[in-house]
Design a protein around this motif. Structure first.
Motif, PDB file in Angstrom:
ATOM      1  N   SER A  78     -39.691 -16.636  45.834  1.00 39.52           N
ATOM      2  CA  SER A  78     -38.783 -15.602  46.331  1.00 39.52           C
ATOM      3  C   SER A  78     -38.019 -14.996  45.165  1.00 39.52           C
ATOM      4  CB  SER A  78     -37.820 -16.163  47.363  1.00 39.52           C
ATOM      5  OG  SER A  78     -36.756 -16.798  46.725  1.00 39.52           O
ATOM      6  N   THR A  79     -37.701 -15.809  44.152  1.00 38.03           N
ATOM      7  CA  THR A  79     -36.949 -15.275  43.028  1.00 38.03           C
ATOM      8  C   THR A  79     -37.756 -14.189  42.333  1.00 38.03           C
ATOM      9  OG1 THR A  79     -35.998 -17.448  42.766  1.00 38.03           O
ATOM     10  CG2 THR A  79     -35.592 -15.908  41.004  1.00 38.03           C
ATOM     11  N   ALA A  80     -39.047 -14.468  42.137  1.00 34.60           N
ATOM     12  CA  ALA A  80     -39.896 -13.481  41.477  1.00 34.60           C
ATOM     13  C   ALA A  80     -39.991 -12.211  42.315  1.00 34.60           C
ATOM     14  CB  ALA A  80     -41.276 -14.071  41.246  1.00 34.60           C
ATOM     15  N   THR A  81     -40.245 -12.383  43.601  1.00 30.94           N
ATOM     16  CA  THR A  81     -40.367 -11.226  44.488  1.00 30.94           C
ATOM     17  C   THR A  81     -39.070 -10.438  44.501  1.00 30.94           C
ATOM     18  OG1 THR A  81     -41.446 -12.846  45.909  1.00 30.94           O
ATOM     19  CG2 THR A  81     -41.296 -10.607  46.750  1.00 30.94           C
ATOM     20  N   LEU A  82     -37.964 -11.173  44.661  1.00 32.10           N
ATOM     21  CA  LEU A  82     -36.666 -10.511  44.719  1.00 32.10           C
ATOM     22  C   LEU A  82     -36.390  -9.752  43.447  1.00 32.10           C
ATOM     23  CD1 LEU A  82     -34.487 -13.323  46.262  1.00 32.10           C
ATOM     24  CD2 LEU A  82     -34.862 -11.073  47.242  1.00 32.10           C
ATOM     25  N   GLN A  83     -36.615 -10.440  42.310  1.00 34.10           N
ATOM     26  CA  GLN A  83     -36.312  -9.781  41.046  1.00 34.10           C
ATOM     27  C   GLN A  83     -37.138  -8.527  40.900  1.00 34.10           C
ATOM     28  OE1 GLN A  83     -36.164 -13.684  38.774  1.00 34.10           O
ATOM     29  NE2 GLN A  83     -35.560 -12.226  37.258  1.00 34.10           N
ATOM     30  N   HIS A  84     -38.408  -8.625  41.269  1.00 36.28           N
ATOM     31  CA  HIS A  84     -39.307  -7.489  41.146  1.00 36.28           C
ATOM     32  C   HIS A  84     -38.837  -6.358  42.051  1.00 36.28           C
ATOM     33  CE1 HIS A  84     -42.960  -5.566  39.977  1.00 36.28           C
ATOM     34  NE2 HIS A  84     -43.255  -5.305  41.222  1.00 36.28           N
ATOM     35  N   GLY A  85     -38.547  -6.705  43.306  1.00 36.22           N
ATOM     36  CA  GLY A  85     -38.112  -5.693  44.271  1.00 36.22           C
ATOM     37  C   GLY A  85     -36.788  -5.052  43.868  1.00 36.22           C
ATOM     38  N   ILE A  86     -35.840  -5.888  43.465  1.00 40.99           N
ATOM     39  CA  ILE A  86     -34.516  -5.379  43.104  1.00 40.99           C
ATOM     40  C   ILE A  86     -34.631  -4.535  41.829  1.00 40.99           C
ATOM     41  CG2 ILE A  86     -32.184  -6.023  42.373  1.00 40.99           C
ATOM     42  CD1 ILE A  86     -32.599  -8.602  44.058  1.00 40.99           C
ATOM     43  N   GLN A  87     -35.475  -5.022  40.907  1.00 43.22           N
ATOM     44  CA  GLN A  87     -35.675  -4.291  39.657  1.00 43.22           C
ATOM     45  C   GLN A  87     -36.199  -2.890  39.945  1.00 43.22           C
ATOM     46  OE1 GLN A  87     -37.041  -6.746  36.376  1.00 43.22           O
ATOM     47  NE2 GLN A  87     -38.617  -5.259  35.946  1.00 43.22           N
ATOM     48  N   ASN A  88     -37.225  -2.805  40.818  1.00 43.13           N
ATOM     49  CA  ASN A  88     -37.780  -1.489  41.151  1.00 43.13           C
ATOM     50  C   ASN A  88     -36.740  -0.598  41.796  1.00 43.13           C
ATOM     51  OD1 ASN A  88     -40.171  -2.323  40.154  1.00 43.13           O
ATOM     52  ND2 ASN A  88     -41.179  -2.629  42.118  1.00 43.13           N
ATOM     53  N   LEU A  89     -35.970  -1.196  42.713  1.00 42.75           N
ATOM     54  CA  LEU A  89     -34.950  -0.427  43.422  1.00 42.75           C
ATOM     55  C   LEU A  89     -33.904   0.117  42.440  1.00 42.75           C
ATOM     56  CD1 LEU A  89     -33.494   0.226  46.269  1.00 42.75           C
ATOM     57  CD2 LEU A  89     -32.165  -1.809  45.755  1.00 42.75           C
ATOM     58  N   LEU A  90     -33.379  -0.766  41.603  1.00 43.54           N
ATOM     59  CA  LEU A  90     -32.321  -0.347  40.682  1.00 43.54           C
ATOM     60  C   LEU A  90     -32.846   0.669  39.663  1.00 43.54           C
ATOM     61  CD1 LEU A  90     -30.424  -3.715  40.031  1.00 43.54           C
ATOM     62  CD2 LEU A  90     -29.806  -1.900  41.604  1.00 43.54           C
ATOM     63  N   LYS A  91     -34.058   0.416  39.141  1.00 39.57           N
ATOM     64  CA  LYS A  91     -34.641   1.347  38.162  1.00 39.57           C
ATOM     65  C   LYS A  91     -34.806   2.729  38.774  1.00 39.57           C
ATOM     66  CE  LYS A  91     -37.527  -1.254  34.954  1.00 39.57           C
ATOM     67  NZ  LYS A  91     -38.892  -1.720  34.709  1.00 39.57           N
ATOM     68  N   HIS A  92     -35.185   2.728  40.048  1.00 40.53           N
ATOM     69  CA  HIS A  92     -35.431   3.994  40.730  1.00 40.53           C
ATOM     70  C   HIS A  92     -34.165   4.849  40.765  1.00 40.53           C
ATOM     71  CE1 HIS A  92     -37.103   6.757  43.685  1.00 40.53           C
ATOM     72  NE2 HIS A  92     -35.990   6.627  44.380  1.00 40.53           N
ATOM     73  N   PHE A  93     -33.036   4.191  41.039  1.00 44.41           N
ATOM     74  CA  PHE A  93     -31.773   4.923  41.151  1.00 44.41           C
ATOM     75  C   PHE A  93     -31.036   5.034  39.820  1.00 44.41           C
ATOM     76  CE2 PHE A  93     -32.481   3.598  45.516  1.00 44.41           C
ATOM     77  CZ  PHE A  93     -32.198   4.773  46.201  1.00 44.41           C
ATOM     78  N   ILE A  94     -31.246   4.059  38.933  1.00 38.34           N
ATOM     79  CA  ILE A  94     -30.484   4.029  37.684  1.00 38.34           C
ATOM     80  C   ILE A  94     -31.447   3.875  36.513  1.00 38.34           C
ATOM     81  CG2 ILE A  94     -28.533   2.920  36.504  1.00 38.34           C
ATOM     82  CD1 ILE A  94     -28.039   1.476  39.276  1.00 38.34           C
ATOM     83  N   PRO A  95     -31.775   4.984  35.873  1.00 42.16           N
ATOM     84  CA  PRO A  95     -32.759   4.939  34.769  1.00 42.16           C
ATOM     85  C   PRO A  95     -32.355   3.985  33.649  1.00 42.16           C
ATOM     86  CG  PRO A  95     -31.980   7.214  35.211  1.00 42.16           C
ATOM     87  CD  PRO A  95     -31.244   6.332  36.140  1.00 42.16           C
ATOM     88  N   GLU A  96     -31.056   3.740  33.497  1.00 41.57           N
ATOM     89  CA  GLU A  96     -30.604   2.864  32.403  1.00 41.57           C
ATOM     90  C   GLU A  96     -31.016   1.403  32.593  1.00 41.57           C
ATOM     91  OE1 GLU A  96     -27.671   6.251  32.619  1.00 41.57           O
ATOM     92  OE2 GLU A  96     -28.746   5.006  34.040  1.00 41.57           O
ATOM     93  N   VAL A  97     -31.345   1.036  33.825  1.00 40.35           N
ATOM     94  CA  VAL A  97     -31.703  -0.370  34.073  1.00 40.35           C
ATOM     95  C   VAL A  97     -33.126  -0.641  33.595  1.00 40.35           C
ATOM     96  CG1 VAL A  97     -32.188  -2.064  35.886  1.00 40.35           C
ATOM     97  CG2 VAL A  97     -30.123  -0.673  36.008  1.00 40.35           C
ATOM     98  N   GLU A  98     -33.248  -1.649  32.737  1.00 40.75           N
ATOM     99  CA  GLU A  98     -34.582  -1.988  32.215  1.00 40.75           C
ATOM    100  C   GLU A  98     -35.136  -3.261  32.838  1.00 40.75           C
ATOM    101  OE1 GLU A  98     -34.316  -2.081  27.936  1.00 40.75           O
ATOM    102  OE2 GLU A  98     -33.191  -0.187  28.018  1.00 40.75           O
ATOM    103  N   ALA A  99     -34.255  -4.194  33.151  1.00 45.23           N
ATOM    104  CA  ALA A  99     -34.741  -5.463  33.676  1.00 45.23           C
ATOM    105  C   ALA A  99     -33.675  -6.121  34.532  1.00 45.23           C
ATOM    106  CB  ALA A  99     -35.110  -6.393  32.527  1.00 45.23           C
ATOM    107  N   VAL A 100     -34.135  -7.004  35.419  1.00 45.52           N
ATOM    108  CA  VAL A 100     -33.214  -7.754  36.266  1.00 45.52           C
ATOM    109  C   VAL A 100     -33.454  -9.232  36.001  1.00 45.52           C
ATOM    110  CG1 VAL A 100     -32.694  -8.401  38.647  1.00 45.52           C
ATOM    111  CG2 VAL A 100     -33.061  -6.008  38.061  1.00 45.52           C
ATOM    112  N   GLU A 101     -32.396  -9.981  35.758  1.00 45.28           N
ATOM    113  CA  GLU A 101     -32.549 -11.412  35.516  1.00 45.28           C
ATOM    114  C   GLU A 101     -31.637 -12.210  36.421  1.00 45.28           C
ATOM    115  OE1 GLU A 101     -32.277 -12.682  31.473  1.00 45.28           O
ATOM    116  OE2 GLU A 101     -33.263 -10.853  30.744  1.00 45.28           O
ATOM    117  N   ALA A 102     -32.105 -13.374  36.823  1.00 41.42           N
ATOM    118  CA  ALA A 102     -31.265 -14.234  37.670  1.00 41.42           C
ATOM    119  C   ALA A 102     -30.562 -15.240  36.776  1.00 41.42           C
ATOM    120  CB  ALA A 102     -32.136 -14.971  38.669  1.00 41.42           C
ATOM    121  N   VAL A 103     -29.270 -15.445  36.998  1.00 37.21           N
ATOM    122  CA  VAL A 103     -28.554 -16.480  36.256  1.00 37.21           C
ATOM    123  C   VAL A 103     -28.288 -17.630  37.209  1.00 37.21           C
ATOM    124  CG1 VAL A 103     -27.492 -14.969  34.561  1.00 37.21           C
ATOM    125  CG2 VAL A 103     -26.323 -15.364  36.708  1.00 37.21           C
ATOM    126  N   GLN A 104     -28.289 -18.840  36.665  1.00 39.12           N
ATOM    127  CA  GLN A 104     -28.053 -20.018  37.522  1.00 39.12           C
ATOM    128  C   GLN A 104     -26.571 -20.168  37.764  1.00 39.12           C
ATOM    129  OE1 GLN A 104     -30.034 -21.816  39.314  1.00 39.12           O
ATOM    130  NE2 GLN A 104     -31.643 -20.476  38.588  1.00 39.12           N
TER     131      GLN A 104
END
Length: 202
Positions: free
Chosen positions: A176-202
């Motif tokens: 789920s972490t991989a899916t979420l990160q991928h999905g959230i990354q696509n969503l954020l990149k779509h709206f905010i060009p400055e976003v390059e990557a999404v990472e989860a912190v523990q």
């Protein structure tokens, strides 16, 4: 088997259970508000002591390793080799007993959320990006994740990377972490060009 009904002579409380994407995690819906100002997460009895009478009771069940309170649900995480079939009745019993006792889920002094940590870091000059990220998380991501019994909160933004904290059902399962990160990354990149990557912190 979505609903397990716990029945007592006078008081009947219908507590529903729902599977989550993480097999070690199960969501319990008591049919009433659990916490107004959460979410709250506990990963040990020690952490729950004095803070949450309900979490303390739940940790008294062997095999329970995590307790997560959402607005109207309780997510329980168990050790791998425990069987839900044996655990479920014990957990249902504890939740029902707790609600019958009239005790609060959280001790009174926890009104600030208890687990809300300060944000990790925000790059200078990126306040506007950050407020857009938070708004997207709030409106698009968190409602979807809450359905699975978890929560995702903003932790920081630096060098085009967004850091997120995952809790509850989202924390423990790599898929789920991989899916979420991928999905959230696509969503954020779509709206905010400055976003390059999404990472989860523990």
């Amino acid at each position: 088997g979505r609903a397990d009904f716990a029945v007592e002579q006078e008081n009947t409380m219908f507590i529903q259970t729902e599977a989550t994407p993480n097999p070690a995690t199960l969501k319990f819906l008591p049919g009433e508000t659990v916490v107004q100002n959460g979410p709250f997460e506990f990963v040990s009895l020690k952490e729950a002591e004095g803070k949450s009478p309900l979490a303390e009771r739940l940790f008294s069940i062997p095999s329970v390793t995590g307790v997560f309170f959402g607005f109207d649900f309780v997510t329980i995480t168990k050790i791998e080799d425990a069987d839900w079939q044996h655990l479920k009745p014990a957990i249902l019993g504890v939740i029902m007993e707790h609600y019958m006792s009239g005790q609060p889920v959280m001790a009174v002094d926890q009104s600030n959320g208890g687990v809300v940590e300060g944000e990790g870091f925000v790059e200078e000059g990126s306040e506007e990006i950050v407020s857009t990220i938070k708004e997207l998380l709030e409106t698009r991501v968190r409602p979807a994740v809450a359905q699975d019994g978890g929560d995702i909160t903003f932790h920081g933004f630096r060098d085009g990377r967004v850091f997120l904290k995952m809790r509850g059902a989202c924390a423990g399962c790599p898929s789920s972490t991989a899916t979420l990160q991928h999905g959230i990354q696509n969503l954020l990149k779509h709206f905010i060009p400055e976003v390059e990557a999404v990472e989860a912190v523990q």
